[in-house]
Design a protein around this motif. Structure first.
Motif, PDB file in Angstrom:
ATOM      1  N   LYS A 195       0.849  -1.190   0.000  1.00  0.00           N
ATOM      2  CA  LYS A 195       0.000   0.000   0.000  1.00  0.00           C
ATOM      3  C   LYS A 195       0.888   1.244   0.000  1.00  0.00           C
ATOM      4  O   LYS A 195       1.959   1.254   0.611  1.00  0.00           O
ATOM      5  N   ALA A 196       0.423   2.261  -0.685  1.00  0.00           N
ATOM      6  CA  ALA A 196       1.131   3.544  -0.717  1.00  0.00           C
ATOM      7  C   ALA A 196       0.417   4.511   0.211  1.00  0.00           C
ATOM      8  O   ALA A 196      -0.748   4.861  -0.028  1.00  0.00           O
ATOM      9  N   TYR A 197       1.109   4.916   1.266  1.00  0.00           N
ATOM     10  CA  TYR A 197       0.546   5.904   2.188  1.00  0.00           C
ATOM     11  C   TYR A 197       0.984   7.290   1.715  1.00  0.00           C
ATOM     12  O   TYR A 197       2.159   7.649   1.816  1.00  0.00           O
ATOM     13  N   VAL A 198       0.060   8.016   1.155  1.00  0.00           N
ATOM     14  CA  VAL A 198       0.353   9.310   0.539  1.00  0.00           C
ATOM     15  C   VAL A 198       0.137  10.423   1.564  1.00  0.00           C
ATOM     16  O   VAL A 198      -0.996  10.768   1.895  1.00  0.00           O
ATOM     17  N   GLY A 235      -2.711   8.235 -11.220  1.00  0.00           N
ATOM     18  CA  GLY A 235      -2.289   7.657 -12.497  1.00  0.00           C
ATOM     19  C   GLY A 235      -0.836   7.239 -12.532  1.00  0.00           C
ATOM     20  O   GLY A 235      -0.346   6.772 -13.561  1.00  0.00           O
ATOM     21  N   MET A 236      -0.122   7.421 -11.423  1.00  0.00           N
ATOM     22  CA  MET A 236       1.311   7.109 -11.376  1.00  0.00           C
ATOM     23  C   MET A 236       1.633   5.861 -10.571  1.00  0.00           C
ATOM     24  O   MET A 236       2.672   5.238 -10.778  1.00  0.00           O
ATOM     25  N   ILE A 237       0.775   5.507  -9.649  1.00  0.00           N
ATOM     26  CA  ILE A 237       1.019   4.371  -8.760  1.00  0.00           C
ATOM     27  C   ILE A 237      -0.163   3.400  -8.846  1.00  0.00           C
ATOM     28  O   ILE A 237      -1.320   3.810  -8.675  1.00  0.00           O
ATOM     29  N   ASP A 238       0.130   2.140  -9.111  1.00  0.00           N
ATOM     30  CA  ASP A 238      -0.921   1.134  -9.241  1.00  0.00           C
ATOM     31  C   ASP A 238      -1.362   0.567  -7.900  1.00  0.00           C
ATOM     32  O   ASP A 238      -2.484   0.073  -7.766  1.00  0.00           O
ATOM     33  N   ASP A 239      -0.475   0.598  -6.908  1.00  0.00           N
ATOM     34  CA  ASP A 239      -0.815   0.023  -5.606  1.00  0.00           C
ATOM     35  C   ASP A 239      -1.956   0.792  -4.951  1.00  0.00           C
ATOM     36  O   ASP A 239      -2.228   1.960  -5.284  1.00  0.00           O
ATOM     37  N   GLU A 240      -2.607   0.129  -4.005  1.00  0.00           N
ATOM     38  CA  GLU A 240      -3.663   0.794  -3.248  1.00  0.00           C
ATOM     39  C   GLU A 240      -3.092   2.016  -2.535  1.00  0.00           C
ATOM     40  O   GLU A 240      -2.010   1.965  -1.955  1.00  0.00           O
ATOM     41  N   LYS A 241      -3.809   3.126  -2.601  1.00  0.00           N
ATOM     42  CA  LYS A 241      -3.315   4.386  -2.027  1.00  0.00           C
ATOM     43  C   LYS A 241      -4.193   4.810  -0.858  1.00  0.00           C
ATOM     44  O   LYS A 241      -5.426   4.772  -0.944  1.00  0.00           O
ATOM     45  N   ILE A 242      -3.534   5.219   0.218  1.00  0.00           N
ATOM     46  CA  ILE A 242      -4.223   5.737   1.394  1.00  0.00           C
ATOM     47  C   ILE A 242      -3.733   7.164   1.600  1.00  0.00           C
ATOM     48  O   ILE A 242      -2.545   7.390   1.849  1.00  0.00           O
ATOM     49  N   ARG A 253       9.138  19.177 -11.154  1.00  0.00           N
ATOM     50  CA  ARG A 253       7.880  19.237 -10.418  1.00  0.00           C
ATOM     51  C   ARG A 253       6.904  18.171 -10.927  1.00  0.00           C
ATOM     52  O   ARG A 253       6.814  17.896 -12.111  1.00  0.00           O
ATOM     53  N   ALA A 254       6.189  17.555  -9.999  1.00  0.00           N
ATOM     54  CA  ALA A 254       5.091  16.627 -10.296  1.00  0.00           C
ATOM     55  C   ALA A 254       5.529  15.424 -11.122  1.00  0.00           C
ATOM     56  O   ALA A 254       4.748  14.869 -11.890  1.00  0.00           O
ATOM     57  N   GLU A 255       6.788  14.994 -10.963  1.00  0.00           N
ATOM     58  CA  GLU A 255       7.236  13.768 -11.604  1.00  0.00           C
ATOM     59  C   GLU A 255       6.724  12.562 -10.815  1.00  0.00           C
ATOM     60  O   GLU A 255       6.342  12.666  -9.654  1.00  0.00           O
TER      61      GLU A 255
END
Length: 290
Positions: free
Chosen positions: A3-6, A26-33, A98-100
């Motif tokens: 999981k990606a903890y944003v 649109g950059m990370i496929d893993d589940e995002k929190i 920026r925003a990469e």
């Protein structure tokens, strides 16, 4: 499954980060929190699984707050970065824009230097600005307070300050016990990286991963307003160091800069008012493990 903890700072980029962070979908496929850092995030760190990772979203000020708020906290997970601030000097120093797509920065968060100002000590990532650069941050804060959401032009503030508002100081600079005195000092930053102030490069040869773990301080001194104004634009390319009559770059492990009157100072873009001196040095190792 990882999981990606944003962790995002909605106040970064004059309030624009809260929208830009949506690009991560649109950059990370893993589940995002998603975690709003202004509402707290330390408890969330304890919830991370072995394969989970952190994505920090914001600018240099956001990174500075994270490294200080998590001091002493052992973080075993990887830490990625999505640059979405107004200056993004840290990203620039690493060769990113920026925003990469988020990239790992964990190795850059270890054994960071610290600075002591007005009796308080904190870690810093990019640099400590002192002089007209601190004045620019002070003016920028004032503009944002009076005009919420306004875009701050630091270059314009600096030019007006050089011509009309800011007066240079005399300074004592002590590097690893050796003291030097300077007259008419305009700026005297100490840097861990190369960039600050939205693209200025006061110490073009500084390497934040240098094995000697040295910091660099740059003293811009002894010039009048017009000469200073002529040299100032070269700071953005690091070519100001050619003006050896007015620019010194010193390196060391402990650096103290003392001005003969209080001025504003900035630490990774965060303003501190009424500062007569600061000391930057290597700190004890942090708990973030590379």
């Amino acid at each position: 499954m990882a999981k990606a903890y944003v962790f995002y700072n909605p106040l970064a980029d004059n309030g624009g980060c809260g929208e830009e962070v949506k690009l991560i979908d649109g950059m990370i496929d893993d589940e995002k929190i998603y975690c709003d850092m202004t509402k707290g995030y330390k408890d969330t760190l304890a919830c991370l699984g072995c394969d989970d990772y952190i994505v920090l979203c914001g600018g240099d000020g956001t990174l500075n707050r994270f490294i200080n708020e998590t001091e002493g906290v052992e973080i075993a997970n990887d830490i990625l970065y999505f640059a979405s601030g107004s200056g993004n000097d840290f990203a620039h120093d690493l060769g990113h824009g920026r925003a990469e797509k988020p990239y790992s920065i964990k190795k850059y968060l270890v054994d960071l230097p610290c600075v002591t100002v007005n009796g308080k000590t904190c870690r810093f990532l990019n640099g400590v600005g002192y002089g007209i650069d601190g004045y620019c941050c002070e003016e920028g804060d004032r503009i944002r307070a009076e005009q919420p959401g306004a875009k701050v032009d630091y270059t314009s503030i600096a030019i007006k300050g050089l011509l009309f508002h800011y007066k240079p100081t005399n300074a004592k600079v002590t590097v690893d016990g050796e003291m030097r005195e300077y007259k008419k000092v305009w700026i005297a930053p100490t840097m861990n990286g190369r960039f600050y102030g939205g693209g200025m490069m006061p110490t073009p040869n500084q390497d934040r991963l240098n094995q000697d773990k040295r910091l660099s301080t740059m003293i811009f001194h002894g010039s009048g307003k017009l000469k200073t104004l002529m040299i100032f634009p070269s700071l953005f390319k690091g070519e100001h160091v050619k003006h050896t009559k007015h620019v010194d770059v010193l390196t060391g492990r402990e650096i103290t800069v003392e001005f003969d009157r209080p001025v504003a100072l900035q630490i990774d873009g965060e303003t501190v008012l009424g500062v007569s001196s600061y000391t930057a040095k290597l700190s004890v190792p942090a708990k973030i493990n590379a």
